[in-house]
Each structure stands twice: as structure tokens, then as C-alpha cells.
Design a protein around this motif. Structure first.
Motif, PDB file in Angstrom:
ATOM      1  N   TYR A 130      53.267  58.410  75.850  1.00 42.28           N
ATOM      2  CA  TYR A 130      53.326  57.403  76.917  1.00 42.28           C
ATOM      3  C   TYR A 130      54.785  57.168  77.260  1.00 42.28           C
ATOM      4  N   GLU A 131      55.148  57.465  78.517  1.00 41.26           N
ATOM      5  CA  GLU A 131      56.519  57.266  78.992  1.00 41.26           C
ATOM      6  C   GLU A 131      56.514  56.088  79.963  1.00 41.26           C
ATOM      7  N   SER A 132      57.065  54.986  79.519  1.00 41.32           N
ATOM      8  CA  SER A 132      56.955  53.742  80.281  1.00 41.32           C
ATOM      9  C   SER A 132      57.582  53.834  81.661  1.00 41.32           C
ATOM     10  N   SER A 133      58.695  54.554  81.799  1.00 40.08           N
ATOM     11  CA  SER A 133      59.372  54.624  83.097  1.00 40.08           C
ATOM     12  C   SER A 133      58.535  55.371  84.135  1.00 40.08           C
ATOM     13  N   ARG A 134      57.638  56.236  83.669  1.00 45.30           N
ATOM     14  CA  ARG A 134      56.774  56.970  84.602  1.00 45.30           C
ATOM     15  C   ARG A 134      55.604  56.120  85.077  1.00 45.30           C
ATOM     16  N   ILE A 135      55.295  55.062  84.330  1.00 43.71           N
ATOM     17  CA  ILE A 135      54.195  54.186  84.712  1.00 43.71           C
ATOM     18  C   ILE A 135      54.682  53.112  85.677  1.00 43.71           C
ATOM     19  N   ALA A 136      55.866  52.593  85.415  1.00 44.75           N
ATOM     20  CA  ALA A 136      56.411  51.529  86.271  1.00 44.75           C
ATOM     21  C   ALA A 136      56.569  52.045  87.701  1.00 44.75           C
ATOM     22  N   GLY A 137      55.787  51.478  88.595  1.00 45.19           N
ATOM     23  CA  GLY A 137      55.859  51.880  89.998  1.00 45.19           C
ATOM     24  C   GLY A 137      55.217  53.216  90.305  1.00 45.19           C
ATOM     25  N   ALA A 138      54.498  53.788  89.328  1.00 43.18           N
ATOM     26  CA  ALA A 138      53.889  55.100  89.534  1.00 43.18           C
ATOM     27  C   ALA A 138      52.641  55.006  90.397  1.00 43.18           C
ATOM     28  N   ASP A 139      52.286  56.125  90.984  1.00 44.79           N
ATOM     29  CA  ASP A 139      51.067  56.244  91.770  1.00 44.79           C
ATOM     30  C   ASP A 139      49.932  56.616  90.826  1.00 44.79           C
ATOM     31  N   PRO A 140      48.955  55.742  90.610  1.00 51.51           N
ATOM     32  CA  PRO A 140      47.876  56.049  89.673  1.00 51.51           C
ATOM     33  C   PRO A 140      47.065  57.277  90.076  1.00 51.51           C
ATOM     34  N   ILE A 205      34.212  45.623  70.278  1.00 44.00           N
ATOM     35  CA  ILE A 205      35.066  45.882  71.438  1.00 44.00           C
ATOM     36  C   ILE A 205      36.360  46.563  71.007  1.00 44.00           C
ATOM     37  N   HIS A 206      36.786  47.536  71.800  1.00 43.93           N
ATOM     38  CA  HIS A 206      38.020  48.275  71.525  1.00 43.93           C
ATOM     39  C   HIS A 206      39.182  47.608  72.250  1.00 43.93           C
ATOM     40  N   PRO A 207      40.333  47.473  71.605  1.00 45.34           N
ATOM     41  CA  PRO A 207      41.494  46.888  72.290  1.00 45.34           C
ATOM     42  C   PRO A 207      41.928  47.742  73.485  1.00 45.34           C
ATOM     43  N   ASP A 208      42.648  47.122  74.391  1.00 47.34           N
ATOM     44  CA  ASP A 208      43.172  47.836  75.552  1.00 47.34           C
ATOM     45  C   ASP A 208      44.271  48.803  75.101  1.00 47.34           C
ATOM     46  N   ASP A 209      44.307  49.957  75.739  1.00 50.17           N
ATOM     47  CA  ASP A 209      45.207  51.024  75.315  1.00 50.17           C
ATOM     48  C   ASP A 209      45.988  51.562  76.520  1.00 50.17           C
ATOM     49  N   PRO A 210      47.281  51.191  76.666  1.00 51.44           N
ATOM     50  CA  PRO A 210      48.074  50.328  75.795  1.00 51.44           C
ATOM     51  C   PRO A 210      47.733  48.853  76.008  1.00 51.44           C
ATOM     52  N   PRO A 211      48.208  47.966  75.107  1.00 53.31           N
ATOM     53  CA  PRO A 211      47.793  46.563  75.157  1.00 53.31           C
ATOM     54  C   PRO A 211      48.638  45.703  76.098  1.00 53.31           C
ATOM     55  N   TRP A 212      48.714  46.117  77.348  1.00 49.11           N
ATOM     56  CA  TRP A 212      49.400  45.338  78.378  1.00 49.11           C
ATOM     57  C   TRP A 212      48.891  45.786  79.738  1.00 49.11           C
ATOM     58  N   SER A 213      49.201  45.023  80.752  1.00 49.26           N
ATOM     59  CA  SER A 213      48.738  45.338  82.105  1.00 49.26           C
ATOM     60  C   SER A 213      49.388  46.618  82.618  1.00 49.26           C
ATOM     61  N   VAL A 214      48.594  47.469  83.256  1.00 47.49           N
ATOM     62  CA  VAL A 214      49.111  48.667  83.919  1.00 47.49           C
ATOM     63  C   VAL A 214      48.615  48.676  85.366  1.00 47.49           C
ATOM     64  N   PHE A 215      49.482  49.086  86.260  1.00 43.10           N
ATOM     65  CA  PHE A 215      49.157  49.152  87.689  1.00 43.10           C
ATOM     66  C   PHE A 215      48.665  47.817  88.225  1.00 43.10           C
ATOM     67  N   GLY A 216      49.107  46.737  87.595  1.00 44.06           N
ATOM     68  CA  GLY A 216      48.721  45.412  88.063  1.00 44.06           C
ATOM     69  C   GLY A 216      47.316  44.996  87.694  1.00 44.06           C
ATOM     70  N   LEU A 217      46.627  45.802  86.882  1.00 44.69           N
ATOM     71  CA  LEU A 217      45.252  45.488  86.488  1.00 44.69           C
ATOM     72  C   LEU A 217      45.244  44.508  85.310  1.00 44.69           C
TER      73      LEU A 217
END
Length: 359
Positions: A130-140, A205-217
Motif C-alpha cells: 500500500y503506497e499512501s501517496s498513490r491513494i491520495a487524490g488517486a482515481d479509483p 465482522i472484519h475490520p476495514d482494510d486499511p483502517p481509515w477512509s479512502v476516496f472519501g468513503l
């Protein structure tokens, strides 16, 4: 602790049941009907076919991962009652064939998120990354293409047919807050937990993976505080947790050992795996060995031993080693090594407890 091994089905997995049976201490498979769309009632004949295959291999089918939750349930749409009714019927069927645990998740749209399925490690193996900089502002949408193009295997949570309505799904989640998700999860649990209780099933229930908001969800299964909130939504042993050390461990603030001690009686199923988290928020999956990552696997196994854990566990993801051609994260070799490492830790704790008792 009862050790299991995730299996994706005959013709859909590179690891045959006969190989799983040869891993010391493995008593059952963790399975699902991966060709069933979320929201549909599972056919009994398909359930019985998996049971037949497992029985012939001398393995149980006690743990199901996952019975997926339809997005309309997560969104709280009027149509959710139809899908919840189908979910109840599936619980009844699974209970009738001896299933004990159903793992599920409440993550919007995506079950899990990585940016590289085969990131090289220093030893020549590869792993999920998981590369955080590629997720920030990325196109899902681009990430969906990446995940599906990078693998010759179907990827649960990333099936092309499941994501063909991605645009409308993102539109549906606009304005949906964490508060809405909690409200909709409460409604879901209120409906299904009594059915699970009746049929001897523990929902986990399974925890969210990763455990934070992605793409504003909105994501809500992210922390000890939120797991505490979960168990209070419906006070029942059937309202449980799949405690995943790798998912929760991506946030260094999460204390997995503390969670085990607090929620021990609500953990029917444990995913035990290691990751290495970097200062910039990136993380990569490693071997299960404690020293190879940043998750205290030795402490986690010790905590399970201290609470007298009798639930189910699996080694979860592994690296891709020895040129194995396999589903990303789900080869035979590294997961089998992981099991032996976990058993070694467990046996060491057993021995220490016996010595202490004698003294």
C-alpha cells in the motif's frame, strides 16, 4: 486455538485440499461461494458440494469467509430488506451443515485496498503493498484497472462484474457519513443476529482494510473504540469480531494485544499476519515472523493464549516465495510457514504455562 486455511474452491485455487491437510494442525478450511453476487441467497446444492469436498479431505467447513453484504444494506436503501431476507436464509442453510462462524465486512464498495500486488522485498519475494501517496487524490477507476490487470486470478472484492457500477456507487455514497453507516449496521445486526443465534452461528465482522477512509468513503471498523461501539450495538455472543492484526495493524495507534484482552469473548475468528508500516504511511505485508514487521505477532499469540482462546485462526496473507504462481497473498508456501511460526509461538506459551503451574 483451532487452525484453518483459506481456500477459494476447486478450480479457483492453486492449493489443493490434499496439500492443506498436510499442514500440521490445520483442521478446517475457510471458504465461500465466490461466484455468488452479494445479496443473493446461497443455493444448498453448492454449499453441500463444498462440504463434500472438505469431508473427503478430512477438513471441516466451520468458518465461512465471506457472506458479502449488499451495498443497499450498507446504504440503508428501502431494497435492503430483500437482501437481508436472503442473508437470513443463507445463515440458516450454513447452520444446517455445521458452519460455526460467518465472517463479513461493512466496508463501502471496496473490501480491501492495495496499490501493488507484487512489490519486491529485499529477500527476492514479493508481497501486497500500500503506497499512501498513490491513494491520495488517486482515481479509483484506475486502481480497479490496476488490480484486475495485475492478476490472472479473480480477486474477492475486486471482481469486474461487482465493480461495473462503480460510478453510480460513488454517487450513492455522496453525503453518507459514518453516523449513517453505524445506523445501517445496527439495523442489519438487529435483523440477522437472532437468526444466527438460533442456528448456532457467530457473526464476525472484519475490520476495514486499511483502517481509515479512502476516496472519501466512510469507514467505521477502524479502532478499538469503534469495536467497543460495535459490540454494544447488539449484546450477543453472536455479534462478534474477526480480529485481523494486519488490517488494524496498518495504523500503529491500534493496540491489538489490548483488543484481544478486551474483546476476547467476542472474537470467534482471528486473522494473524504481520506488516511493516513506514513513517510515510506506506505498508507492505511481510512474513509472519515478529521481527520482520511492525506488528507484535509474538505478543498477539501470547495474548490469545492468556485469554484461553479456543476460536478459529488462520495465517491470512502471505508473501509470494519460491517462484510460486498463486493468487496474490494466498499461496501455499508462505502461509504454511506462517502457520508453523504461529504454532511455535503457541507451543512456547503452552510450555511456559505448564512450567509456571508446576512451580
Amino acid at each position: 486455538m483451532k487452525m484453518t486455511f483459506r481456500w477459494f474452491g476447486e478450480g479457483n485455487d492453486t492449493v489443493p485440499l490434499s496439500y492443506i491437510k498436510q499442514i500440521p494442525g490445520v483442521s478446517g478450511i475457510v471458504w465461500s461461494l465466490h461466484d455468488m453476487p452479494a445479496g443473493e441467497e446461497w443455493p444448498m446444492d453448492k454449499i453441500l458440494e463444498v462440504k463434500r469436498q472438505a469431508d473427503e479431505a478430512g477438513l471441516n467447513i466451520d468458518v465461512v469467509e465471506s457472506v458479502n453484504v449488499h451495498e443497499d444494506i450498507k446504504l440503508g436503501l428501502p431494497s435492503r430488506d430483500l437482501y437481508i431476507d436472503n442473508y437470513k436464509k443463507t445463515i440458516e442453510k450454513l447452520g444446517s451443515v455445521g458452519a460455526k462462524v460467518i465472517c463479513y465486512n461493512f466496508m463501502p464498495i471496496f473490501d480491501w485496498l492495495r496499490t501493488d500486488l507484487h512489490k519486491p522485498l529485499g529477500d527476492g519475494s514479493t508481497a501486497l503493498f500500500y503506497e499512501s501517496s498513490r491513494i491520495a487524490g488517486a482515481d479509483p477507476f484506475k486502481l480497479v484497472e490496476l488490480i484486475n490487470a495485475d492478476s490472472s486470478f479473480s480477486m474477492p472484492g475486486w471482481e469486474p462484474e461487482r465493480l461495473q457500477h462503480l460510478t453510480s456507487l460513488f454517487e450513492s455514497y455522496k453525503g453518507v457519513s459514518e453516523e449513517h453507516m453505524w445506523k445501517n449496521l445496527r439495523y442489519f445486526l438487529k435483523e440477522i443476529i437472532p437468526v444466527a443465534e438460533k442456528h448456532g452461528i457467530r457473526m464476525a465482522i472484519h475490520p476495514d482494510d486499511p483502517p481509515w477512509s479512502v476516496f472519501g468513503l466512510p469507514r467505521i471498523m477502524t479502532s478499538q473504540e469503534n469495536l467497543r461501539k460495535l459490540v454494544k450495538l447488539h449484546d450477543s455472543p453472536s455479534n462478534g469480531i474477526t480480529l485481523c492484526s494486519g488490517s488494524l495493524g496498518a495504523n500503529p495507534a491500534n493496540d491489538i494485544v489490548s483488543m484481544i484482552h478486551e474483546f476476547g469473548d467476542r472474537i470467534p475468528f482471528a486473522h494473524i499476519r504481520n506488516i511493516r508500516v513506514y513513517d510515510n504511511g506506506d505498508f507492505i505485508e511481510t512474513s509472519h515472523r515478529t521481527e520482520d514487521g511492525t506488528v507484535d505477532i509474538a505478543g498477539i499469540v501470547r495474548a490469545y493464549h492468556e485469554i484461553g482462546f479456543t476460536g478459529y485462526a488462520r495465517p491470512d496473507h502471505g508473501r509470494h516465495i519460491w517462484d510460486e504462481k498463486c493468487r496474490p497473498g494466498y499461496g501455499l508456501y508462505d502461509r504454511a510457514l506462517g502457520i508453523m511460526y504461529l504454532w511455535g509461538l503457541w507451543d512456547a506459551n503452552q510450555l511456559a504455562a505448564k512450567k509456571e503451574a508446576v512451580q
